[in-house]
Design an enzyme around this catalytic site. Structure first.
Site, PDB file in Angstrom:
ATOM      1  N   GLU A  71      -2.207   1.191   7.965  1.00 17.66           N
ATOM      2  CA  GLU A  71      -1.553   1.998   6.748  1.00 17.66           C
ATOM      3  C   GLU A  71      -2.117   1.125   5.739  1.00 17.66           C
ATOM      4  O   GLU A  71      -1.987   1.869   4.708  1.00 17.66           O
ATOM      5  CB  GLU A  71       0.046   1.864   6.944  1.00 17.66           C
ATOM      6  CG  GLU A  71       0.671   2.877   8.285  1.00 17.66           C
ATOM      7  CD  GLU A  71       0.705   2.133   9.551  1.00 17.66           C
ATOM      8  OE1 GLU A  71       1.396   2.575  10.405  1.00 17.66           O
ATOM      9  OE2 GLU A  71       0.265   0.820   9.512  1.00 17.66           O
ATOM     10  N   PHE A 133      16.271   3.607  15.548  1.00 21.99           N
ATOM     11  CA  PHE A 133      15.013   3.208  15.681  1.00 21.99           C
ATOM     12  C   PHE A 133      13.907   3.578  14.793  1.00 21.99           C
ATOM     13  O   PHE A 133      13.837   4.512  14.150  1.00 21.99           O
ATOM     14  CB  PHE A 133      14.399   4.053  17.010  1.00 21.99           C
ATOM     15  CG  PHE A 133      12.885   3.656  17.331  1.00 21.99           C
ATOM     16  CD1 PHE A 133      12.518   2.373  17.962  1.00 21.99           C
ATOM     17  CD2 PHE A 133      11.972   4.738  17.463  1.00 21.99           C
ATOM     18  CE1 PHE A 133      11.263   2.089  18.326  1.00 21.99           C
ATOM     19  CE2 PHE A 133      10.644   4.189  17.887  1.00 21.99           C
ATOM     20  CZ  PHE A 133      10.396   2.984  18.255  1.00 21.99           C
ATOM     21  N   GLN A 134      13.328   2.654  14.050  1.00 24.05           N
ATOM     22  CA  GLN A 134      12.104   2.579  13.123  1.00 24.05           C
ATOM     23  C   GLN A 134      12.739   2.982  11.922  1.00 24.05           C
ATOM     24  O   GLN A 134      12.158   3.703  11.101  1.00 24.05           O
ATOM     25  CB  GLN A 134      10.927   3.465  13.629  1.00 24.05           C
ATOM     26  CG  GLN A 134      10.203   2.888  14.632  1.00 24.05           C
ATOM     27  CD  GLN A 134       8.641   3.502  14.665  1.00 24.05           C
ATOM     28  OE1 GLN A 134       8.577   4.689  14.524  1.00 24.05           O
ATOM     29  NE2 GLN A 134       7.973   2.586  15.141  1.00 24.05           N
ATOM     30  N   LYS A 183      13.160  12.987   8.782  1.00 25.71           N
ATOM     31  CA  LYS A 183      12.544  13.926   9.540  1.00 25.71           C
ATOM     32  C   LYS A 183      13.223  15.296   9.706  1.00 25.71           C
ATOM     33  O   LYS A 183      12.436  16.109   9.786  1.00 25.71           O
ATOM     34  CB  LYS A 183      12.565  13.069  10.986  1.00 25.71           C
ATOM     35  CG  LYS A 183      11.637  13.959  12.061  1.00 25.71           C
ATOM     36  CD  LYS A 183      11.570  13.260  13.442  1.00 25.71           C
ATOM     37  CE  LYS A 183      10.635  13.872  14.431  1.00 25.71           C
ATOM     38  NZ  LYS A 183      10.552  13.365  15.425  1.00 25.71           N
ATOM     39  N   MET A 493     -12.478 -19.795  -2.856  1.00 26.09           N
ATOM     40  CA  MET A 493     -11.649 -20.271  -3.805  1.00 26.09           C
ATOM     41  C   MET A 493     -10.680 -21.217  -3.671  1.00 26.09           C
ATOM     42  O   MET A 493     -10.356 -21.841  -4.569  1.00 26.09           O
ATOM     43  CB  MET A 493     -10.880 -18.911  -4.434  1.00 26.09           C
ATOM     44  CG  MET A 493     -10.332 -19.081  -5.744  1.00 26.09           C
ATOM     45  SD  MET A 493     -11.622 -19.655  -7.208  1.00 26.09           S
ATOM     46  CE  MET A 493     -12.254 -17.928  -7.606  1.00 26.09           C
TER      47      MET A 493
END
Length: 582
Positions: A71, A133-134, A183, A493
């Site tokens: 993602e 869930f999630q 959803k 760096m």
């Protein structure tokens, strides 16, 4: 009928078809609305909460979606697309970990004022707040790093919400807007009617046109200034005002320095361009800031990497003018005498109707002498490959015409210093947040947005390992990005800071054990090349440019090379460490 006319007619027919009222799901409303907003490609990764949306994509040939491998790769690609095209970038992810994997990319875009519409799925409205869930409160998580966010609870609000989101993302000070879609909302049906009326949001009316009296004050100050200087920032690029800035400079003959994100907003070949200011800025730019009697910031926010210690910044400036579309930036870090709130393009268009030459001939000679006598330099070597040489090689062979994306670190600064940008939106880099892993995915978005241009992604060996999985989509889709890895085998760096500031106490910067990048590229189906000296570098880079598809070129460079000039934290722009640059 020619091809262009045919395509235009086909597009018009598609738009008319999409506008037809019809009983469809929220998912179909989303896809139609995105196409009606002009979206060319969505970058994303599916999951449970967005399955209705992905199901709606099935067989929808007019909707283009690029499946990334993470993602974060999706949102960085959308970011690179937005920065390089000036259009709104769009990405999509599922709920929970899918959404939280976008957070770094959202913060990156927010810090650099990049217009994105970020779409996330969520659990069904009936499950919100139950620790399903999630489930994650992504609107709450991202509240400090978005311009605005929506949780859409009713499918009837979806089309309006999408239309508003694009307006907010791409007006005023641009930035990311998040739309969270439960959803069940994506599954519910309603009659789709495209939103055509002009967006009017209470409390959101960004100032576009400036107060002309304030611009007149600035022009009067220019007439009286003997040592004026312009600091041009990313706001010039984002406002599509590069042409107007060039006209303004040609009329006033005021020297210009461009910030990291302002690079490409002013042609590097101009006789009044002094380079980049700040921590790794040029001697000419930093010295000019310290001696200017009138400082004019145009679309730059006086961030700490430009100003360094505020107490010693621009001590000789009798007046400071600040042009910015965001009034919150004016006076935030530096006391401003002439505030000009408005779109940079609109401000400069008005200013150019009245601008006259500043009385600063002696000043011009001084800053030009500094640029001539103290140019960027490095000690070249026939035995070792120097990173500065690699960037010069890329510049010379592309004639400054490529779109350059970078990751974050030493290679980023060398790219900013040694690549000579000619055109706006040709430099894509994470500025404010300094996000490692940004460089390569952003190049994918830039290439898709600019299919006819050469796109070169310059990365370190550290940052490349944060996003290397996106090589898969370059191979599968034959995206012809030229991927450069400046491999110095360390976190460069961090190593430089530890050497200079922490008395060479090197702690956890060794990247030994990194993969063979050539074999890694080949494992994904991408051509891989390696160079360890100048001759190999020239040959490998020529082969890369002549290869029609994606190529990884690893340049193995000196481990202990530093970026100079350098100004350390807590000191002023007058305290430049020149190192081995002179």
């Amino acid at each position: 009928m020619n091809v262009e006319t045919t395509l235009k007619k086909s597009k018009e027919e598609l738009i008319e078809k999409l506008k037809q009222p019809e009983l469809i799901t929220g998912s179909e409303i989303l896809l139609r609305s995105l196409l009606l907003e002009g979206v060319e490609c969505v970058f994303g990764y599916p999951g449970g909460a967005v399955l209705y949306i992905y199901d709606a994509m099935h067989g929808f040939s007019d909707f283009n979606h690029l499946l990334t491998r993470h993602e974060q790769g999706a949102i960085h690609a959308a970011d690179g697309y937005a920065r390089s095209t000036g259009k709104v970038g769009v990405c999509i992810a599922t709920s929970g970990p899918g959404a939280t994997n976008l957070v770094t990319g959202i913060a990156t875009a927010y810090m650099d004022s990049v217009p994105l519409v970020v779409i996330t799925g969520n659990v069904a409205t009936t499950a919100i707040g139950t620790d399903a869930f999630q489930e994650a409160d992504i609107t709450g998580i991202t509240m400090p790093i978005t311009k605005h966010s929506y949780l859409v609870r009713d499918v009837n609000d979806l089309a309006r919400t999408i239309h508003e989101a694009f307006h907010i993302a791409n007006t005023g000070r641009k930035g990311p807007v998040l739309i969270d879609i439960p959803k069940d909302v994506s599954a519910h049906k309603t009659i789709f009617a495209p939103v055509t009326e002009e967006v009017n949001i209470r409390g959101y009316h960004p100032t576009f046109n400036p107060n002309k009296l304030q611009v007149d004050k600035l022009l009067k100050a220019i007439e009286e200034a003997e040592q004026p200087l312009i600091i041009a920032g990313g706001g010039v690029v984002y406002a599509n005002a590069a042409e107007q800035l060039l006209e303004f400079v040609n009329k006033t003959r005021i020297p210009v320095t461009t910030t990291l994100l302002g690079l490409s907003g002013f042609p590097s070949g101009h006789d009044l361009w002094l380079g980049m200011p700040g921590m790794h800025g040029t001697y000419a730019a930093n010295t000019a800031i310290q001696n200017a009697d009138l400082l004019i910031s145009i679309g730059a926010r006086f961030d700490d990497r430009v100003t360094m210690s505020l107490d010693g910044f621009a001590p000789n400036a009798k007046k400071v003018a600040h042009i910015d579309v965001d009034p919150a930036e004016i006076g935030k870090n530096i006391k401003t005498d002439i505030p000009v709130v408005g779109d940079v393009l609109a401000v400069l268009e008005y200013a150019n109707t009245k601008a006259t030459k500043a009385p600063c001939e002696d000043w011009i000679r001084t800053v030009q002498d500094n640029a001539k006598n103290f140019p960027l330099r490095y000690i070249d070597s026939e035995d070792e490959l120097k990173p500065q040489f690699v960037v010069e090689l890329i510049n010379d062979t592309t004639n400054g015409e490529a779109i350059i994306t970078t990751d974050v670190g030493q290679h980023q600064m060398w790219a900013a210093q040694y690549y000579k940008f000619k055109h706006p939106r040709s430099f894509v880099s994470s500025g404010g947040l300094g996000t490692m892993g940004f460089g390569f995915p952003s190049a994918i978005g830039a290439q898709l947005g600019n299919p006819d241009k050469t796109v070169v992604s310059i990365n370190g060996d550290g940052g490349m390992q944060m996003c290397a999985q996106e090589l898969a989509i370059c191979a599968i889709n034959n995206i012809p990005v030229k991927i450069v890895i400046i491999n110095n085998q360390v976190l460069g760096m961090v190593r430089q800071w530890q050497e200079i500031i922490y008395d060479a106490r090197y702690s956890h910067i060794d990247l030994a054990g990194s993969p063979d990048f050539v074999k890694l590229a080949e494992a994904y189906g991408v051509k891989g090349l390696r160079a360890t000296n100048k001759e190999q570098a020239r040959d490998a880079w020529e082969e890369a440019l002549n290869t029609p598809g994606p190529v990884v070129v690893e340049f193995v460079v000196r481990k202990h090379e530093n970026v100079y000039p350098m100004v350390t934290a807590g000191t002023t722009l007058s305290d430049m460490i020149m190192g081995d640059s002179i």
